[in-house]
Design a protein around this motif. Structure first.
Motif, short mmCIF file in Angstrom:
data_model
loop_
_atom_site.label_atom_id
_atom_site.label_comp_id
_atom_site.label_asym_id
_atom_site.label_seq_id
_atom_site.Cartn_x
_atom_site.Cartn_y
_atom_site.Cartn_z
N PRO A 148 51.27 77.17 1.95
CA PRO A 148 51.05 76.80 3.35
C PRO A 148 50.03 75.68 3.51
O PRO A 148 49.02 75.64 2.82
N ASP A 149 50.33 74.78 4.46
CA ASP A 149 49.32 73.79 4.86
C ASP A 149 48.45 74.42 5.94
O ASP A 149 48.60 75.62 6.26
N GLU A 150 47.56 73.63 6.51
CA GLU A 150 46.60 74.17 7.49
C GLU A 150 47.31 74.80 8.69
O GLU A 150 46.98 75.92 9.11
N PRO A 171 39.32 93.45 17.17
CA PRO A 171 39.64 92.21 16.44
C PRO A 171 39.52 92.43 14.93
O PRO A 171 38.52 92.96 14.45
N PRO A 172 40.54 92.04 14.16
CA PRO A 172 40.47 92.21 12.72
C PRO A 172 39.56 91.17 12.07
O PRO A 172 39.38 90.07 12.58
N ARG A 173 39.01 91.54 10.93
CA ARG A 173 38.22 90.62 10.11
C ARG A 173 39.18 89.97 9.11
O ARG A 173 39.76 90.66 8.26
N VAL A 174 39.35 88.67 9.23
CA VAL A 174 40.36 87.93 8.46
C VAL A 174 39.67 87.15 7.34
O VAL A 174 38.86 86.25 7.61
N ALA A 175 39.99 87.49 6.09
CA ALA A 175 39.41 86.83 4.94
C ALA A 175 40.41 85.82 4.37
O ALA A 175 41.49 86.21 3.91
N ILE A 176 40.05 84.53 4.40
CA ILE A 176 40.89 83.50 3.79
C ILE A 176 40.39 83.31 2.36
O ILE A 176 39.32 82.76 2.12
N LEU A 177 41.17 83.82 1.41
CA LEU A 177 40.69 83.96 0.04
C LEU A 177 40.73 82.65 -0.74
O LEU A 177 41.61 81.81 -0.56
N ALA A 178 39.74 82.50 -1.60
CA ALA A 178 39.66 81.40 -2.57
C ALA A 178 38.84 81.91 -3.74
O ALA A 178 38.37 83.06 -3.74
N GLU A 185 36.49 69.67 -3.41
CA GLU A 185 37.78 68.99 -3.51
C GLU A 185 38.50 69.38 -4.80
O GLU A 185 39.73 69.29 -4.88
N LYS A 186 37.75 69.79 -5.80
CA LYS A 186 38.36 70.18 -7.07
C LYS A 186 39.09 71.53 -6.97
O LYS A 186 39.89 71.86 -7.84
N VAL A 187 38.76 72.29 -5.94
CA VAL A 187 39.42 73.58 -5.70
C VAL A 187 40.08 73.51 -4.32
O VAL A 187 39.46 73.87 -3.31
N PRO A 188 41.33 73.03 -4.26
CA PRO A 188 41.98 72.78 -2.96
C PRO A 188 42.01 73.99 -2.04
O PRO A 188 41.96 73.83 -0.81
N SER A 189 42.08 75.20 -2.59
CA SER A 189 42.13 76.39 -1.72
C SER A 189 40.86 76.55 -0.90
O SER A 189 40.91 77.08 0.22
N THR A 190 39.73 76.09 -1.42
CA THR A 190 38.48 76.19 -0.65
C THR A 190 38.49 75.22 0.52
O THR A 190 38.00 75.54 1.61
N VAL A 191 39.05 74.03 0.30
CA VAL A 191 39.14 73.04 1.37
C VAL A 191 40.07 73.54 2.48
O VAL A 191 39.75 73.45 3.67
N LEU A 192 41.21 74.06 2.07
CA LEU A 192 42.18 74.59 3.03
C LEU A 192 41.56 75.74 3.83
O LEU A 192 41.68 75.78 5.07
N ALA A 193 40.89 76.65 3.15
CA ALA A 193 40.30 77.81 3.83
C ALA A 193 39.25 77.37 4.85
O ALA A 193 39.19 77.91 5.96
N GLU A 194 38.45 76.40 4.49
CA GLU A 194 37.42 75.92 5.43
C GLU A 194 38.06 75.32 6.67
O GLU A 194 37.62 75.58 7.81
N VAL A 208 37.11 85.34 11.61
CA VAL A 208 37.67 84.64 10.46
C VAL A 208 36.57 84.13 9.54
O VAL A 208 35.58 83.55 10.01
N GLU A 209 36.76 84.33 8.25
CA GLU A 209 35.82 83.85 7.24
C GLU A 209 36.60 83.18 6.12
O GLU A 209 37.59 83.74 5.62
N GLY A 210 36.20 81.99 5.75
CA GLY A 210 36.84 81.32 4.63
C GLY A 210 36.15 79.99 4.32
O GLY A 210 35.63 79.34 5.24
N PRO A 211 36.09 79.64 3.05
CA PRO A 211 36.64 80.40 1.92
C PRO A 211 35.74 81.58 1.55
O PRO A 211 34.53 81.53 1.71
#
Length: 310
Positions: A148-150, A171-178, A185-194, A208-211
């Motif tokens: 998925p993209d943003e 309200p649920p606590r949503v964890a966007i995992l990385a 930038e070397k870990v794209p999942s962290t950029v996406l999560a942020e 919401v929390e991420g990464p």
């Protein structure tokens, strides 16, 4: 919410509003157990589409039950279109995948003229409960959204939060995992999560929390050891993964190692689409069907309540 979520699922059904399921190519071991058990329990009516003789052999006495209807259609695309039509025209309420490709069924669901599109995207939700930590959790996405993209991830989260709200009134606590909390930038999942976390930061219906790494999302001990100060402190309700690979591994770890009570379905159409696998145990098959039934009942109740308010 009950202390033990899955053990109370049947009791949360509205017995006055029996659900009707349509199953394309129902001659499928993966769904036969769930359908038979639900019909025997008196909570389901079923329309089974496929080869009548195979269905009669596979379903036994249930194939002749007065709450079961069999339609002879053996071609995959036609069976899927027929199942969708059963829902669209009001003869059934939910779908359950039979011996058809998921992509074939979803194409019928998303058909622009004759489908069941509702939300902007469809996504797969795994409902589960950690043994020893009672309470509903949701994983997205283990089966549909590949990378998925943003925008897609934000819509996945909307689906998960909407479904969660049918069971829990907070309200649920949503964890966007990385892999970690440091954005790189070397870990794209962290950029996406942020990016996604910032997009959803002002929403009142979720936290919401991420990464965020998995250990900090589930373990208060890890939070204390790492002196983590985020909004989620080992108590996440919804887990969002950056790719299907992660979601699939998460799902199978729950299934094979954790032995977690769980069920799965596709969410975002005008009715739940229940998915089961031959590898799922019988409880998972039955829980998946029950979740679809309950979500349908509660969405109908919510729509009726909103109409009355207006």
């Amino acid at each position: 919410m009950s202390e033990i979520f899955f053990s109370d699922l049947v009791s949360t059904l509205n017995s006055d509003k029996k659900c009707r399921v349509a199953v394309p190519l129902a001659n499928d071991d993966a769904c036969a157990y769930a359908i038979c058990h639900a019909v025997k329990t008196g909570i389901l009516q079923a329309t089974l589409i496929g080869d009548p003789e195979q269905i009669k052999v596979m379903y036994g006495d249930i194939a002749h039950h007065d709450q079961v209807r069999i339609i002879d259609e053996r071609e995959e695309k036609k069976a899927c279109a027929m199942a969708v039509r059963e829902v669209r025209e009001g003869r059934c309420d939910i779908l359950m995948k039979g011996l058809v490709a998921t992509s074939t069924l979803l194409k019928a669901v998303l058909n622009s003229n004759e489908g069941l599109r509702k939300n902007p995207i469809l996504s797969h939700l795994t409902f589960f409960e950690f043994p020893g930590k009672p309470g509903l959790r949701i994983l997205t996405d283990a089966a549909m959204c590949i990378a998925p993209d943003e925008d897609t991830m934000a819509k996945e989260i909307d689906n998960a939060v909407e479904a969660y709200s049918m069971f829990v009134d907070q309200p649920p606590r949503v964890a966007i995992l990385a892999a970690n909390e440091k954005v790189s930038e070397k870990v794209p999942s962290t950029v996406l999560a942020e990016k996604v976390a910032k997009t959803l930061a002002d929403r009142k219906n979720m936290i919401v929390e991420g990464p965020i790494s998995f250990d900090l999302a589930v373990s208060q001990e890890s939070v204390q050891i790492k002196k983590y100060k985020g909004k989620i402190q080992g108590d996440a309700d919804i887990f969002v993964v950056p790719r299907i690979d992660t979601g699939n591994a998460f799902y199978k770890a729950l299934q094979y190692y954790v032995k977690a009570p769980m069920g799965g379905l596709v969410y975002g159409a005008s009715c739940p689409v229940v998915l089961t696998s031959r590898a799922d145990d019988n409880n998972t098959k039955f829980y998946s069907l029950l979740l679809g039934m309950i979500l349908w009942q509660r969405s109908i109740s919510r729509e009726s309540s909103n109409q009355n308010k207006n």
